[in-house]
Design an enzyme around this catalytic site. Structure first.
Site, short mmCIF file in Angstrom:
data_model
loop_
_atom_site.label_atom_id
_atom_site.label_comp_id
_atom_site.label_asym_id
_atom_site.label_seq_id
_atom_site.Cartn_x
_atom_site.Cartn_y
_atom_site.Cartn_z
N GLN A 133 0.81 -1.22 0.00
CA GLN A 133 0.00 0.00 0.00
C GLN A 133 0.85 1.27 0.00
OE1 GLN A 133 -1.55 -1.25 4.03
NE2 GLN A 133 -1.61 0.98 4.33
N HIS A 459 -6.04 -1.14 11.38
CA HIS A 459 -5.44 -1.79 10.21
C HIS A 459 -6.26 -3.01 9.82
CE1 HIS A 459 -2.23 -2.47 7.39
NE2 HIS A 459 -1.87 -3.63 7.91
#
Length: 552
Positions: A133, A459
């Site tokens: 990411q 997360h």
């Protein structure tokens, strides 16, 4: 206050705080799971003991309250320093931390040795390659596409495959902008600009983060595309500048919309609705322009694209019969469901473990979402999109084990920064030995951490394996012995690239799962009817600032 009324008040407080307690005839209320002998301190008519023990005071010979020092005496600090340095262990810690960070010094060797990357339940197709990411908060989009891709890899017999996270990122930002502006309009008359709800909305109107129901809504509306058809731009991989620009513009737009509502006259020839629609459309066009220039122009969701690929046997294929929407629709079609043991990827839902709230209830978060539903005539806008079924942690684990045995990857949400090591690829509760280094313990339980802001879902990642062992337990009510499976550790696919962990893979011990995992997305077929029925209940509505409203 009499001893009896003290005792009753304490019992009421323990119940109000939803704490497990044991009441005694002597007038004491002990919280359960107390690890060590705490140090107490008088506070009014009760004693608070660290970490979370409360006992009633029955001693009437307490010293009367006197003046209390409000500032820190310099003499006390001098004393504290002398006490610290008089201990040889503290001097060793001081020397070690002068040139090293805490993990290098205090990581538990025993935890590392007892958390190996070995598992006896592992899904056969985990998905490849390991994704990254970069410097963005898109973990939820990576975790969800890493789940979706496994189903498509089975469908198309692929060795490696990656869906475009930037595609979902583009539409999520645009939809979040619209969601924010509609909230501003809805609250323009009932909420002051400096009210708590308005300020919470203004904090991060287009946050990078999100939740499973939010990505499901984006996929339902805009579909999916392979990664090579809409790859990451610089601003997708480094999103902070784009986020700040759009946020600044939307905050300015919020003032404009509130002003339109405040200054509108009933005698105006142009309706308030028409004024707001025109203003909002122009504002969204600005956001769309920023996104297009920074992420790249996305292909239309309803236009067919050509996708060329090699299957796992090296055979070339080229397909031109899908639009992004129909490409995503495959996740529910017969071929995909047959390849995935009957699972319809569009019907997955979220189990959560929130010990502050009653189990087997539906939770939602007020005004948290991205895609505005189209209201029916004369119906008010719906600002609740997220649905969580709250269950005990044992139920959540059992559902995850079943999913993995049926060869399905699992999207899960957790507080990844706690008691974990990116370099080692380990998430283990009490991985850092603070008692050894500083002679302090961190004793809050999961519910208390949520209550005081110490933890939240920060997360999202994917579970692809678990190590289980059969253990013998005794039924508390009947005394009968039984054998049952118990999870020991879990295999985790992260989205931080292959340089993190063990080539991108992490291992999580079961205690870490209990303490820091909050959510897992599962197939309704793999849970009981009792849990499925919760989806039809009226939800408990949590405020937007609740930690369960944190976006992974």
């Amino acid at each position: 206050m009499s001893e009896l009324s003290q005792y009753e008040a304490l019992l009421a407080r323990a119940k109000e705080m939803r704490l497990d307690y044991t009441a005694t005839e002597e007038g004491y209320v002990f919280l359960e799971d107390q690890d060590e002998e705490p140090q107490g301190k008088y506070m009014s008519d009760i004693i608070i003991l660290h970490p979370l023990t409360i006992i009633a005071t029955s001693d009437d010979n307490r010293q009367p309250d006197g003046p209390r020092a409000l500032s820190i005496p310099i003499a006390a600090t001098t004393n504290w320093t002398s006490n610290v340095l008089s201990d040889s262990k503290n001097r060793l810690t001081l020397s070690a931390l002068a040139k090293n960070d805490i993990p290098a010094v205090l990581t538990s060797r025993a935890k590392v040795m007892h958390t190996p990357q070995t598992f006896n339940v592992l899904i056969p197709i985990e998905g490849a390659p390991i994704t990254n990411q970069r410097a963005s908060g898109r973990c939820w989009l990576f975790a969800s596409t890493n789940v979706f891709r496994v189903a498509l890899m089975k469908r198309y017999n692929l060795k490696e495959f990656e869906l475009s996270q930037a595609w979902l990122f583009f539409w999520d930002k645009l939809e979040k902008a619209n969601w924010f502006l509609e909230n501003v309009i809805d609250l323009a008359r009932e909420e002051e600009l400096d009210g708590r709800l308005m300020q919470e909305l203004l904090k991060a109107p287009v946050s990078d983060g999100g939740q499973w129901d939010m990505v499901a809504a984006i996929v339902q509306k805009y579909g999916l595309v392979p990664q090579n058809l809409y790859p990451d731009s610089y601003s997708a991989m480094n999103s902070s500048t784009m986020g700040r620009l759009i946020t600044s513009k939307l905050r300015e737009d919020a003032i404009k919309l509130r002003r339109i509502v405040a200054l509108h006259l009933p005698t105006s020839k142009v309706s308030l609705s028409a004024k707001l629609t025109e203003a909002k459309t122009n504002m969204l066009a600005d956001v769309h322009r920023i996104l297009t220039l920074m992420l790249g122009p996305p292909p239309p969701p309803n236009k067919k694209f050509t996708w060329s690929y090699y299957d796992a046997d090296g055979r070339f294929h080229s397909e031109d019969n899908h639009t992004p929407i129909t490409f995503a629709d495959q996740l529910s079609d017969v071929s995909c469901r047959l390849a995935n043991h009957g699972t319809d990827m569009h019907k997955l839902f979220s189990l959560v473990h929130d010990p502050r709230n009653p189990y087997y209830n539906l939770l939602t978060v007020d005004r948290l979402g991205n895609v505005m539903p189209t209201p029916k005539p004369d119906e008010n806008p719906n600002f609740t999109q997220i649905r969580y079924v709250n269950v005990p942690i044992s139920v959540l684990k059992k559902a995850c084990i079943t999913m993995l045995k049926e060869e399905h990857p699992i999207f899960f949400g957790c507080d990844v920064g706690k008691s974990s090591s990116s370099s080692l690829g380990i998430m283990a509760h009490n991985l850092l030995d603070y008692k050894l280094g500083f002679n302090v313990t961190l004793g809050l339980n999961k519910a208390s951490r949520l209550q005081v802001g110490e933890s939240a879902m920060t997360h999202a990642m994917v579970l692809t394996g678990v190590h289980v062992e059969t253990v013998e337990t005794t039924d508390i009510l009947t005394g009968k012995k039984r054998r049952e499976e118990q999870s020991i550790r879990w295999r985790v696919e992260n989205s931080w690239g292959d340089s993190a962990g063990e080539k991108g893979w992490f291992v999580m011990d079961d205690e870490w799962f209990s303490e820091w995992v909050y959510q897992a997305v599962v197939d309704p077929r793999y849970v009981s009817k009792e849990i499925r029925d919760v989806l039809d209940k009226e939800p408990i509505v949590l405020p937007l600032w609740d930690p369960m409203g944190a976006l992974a």
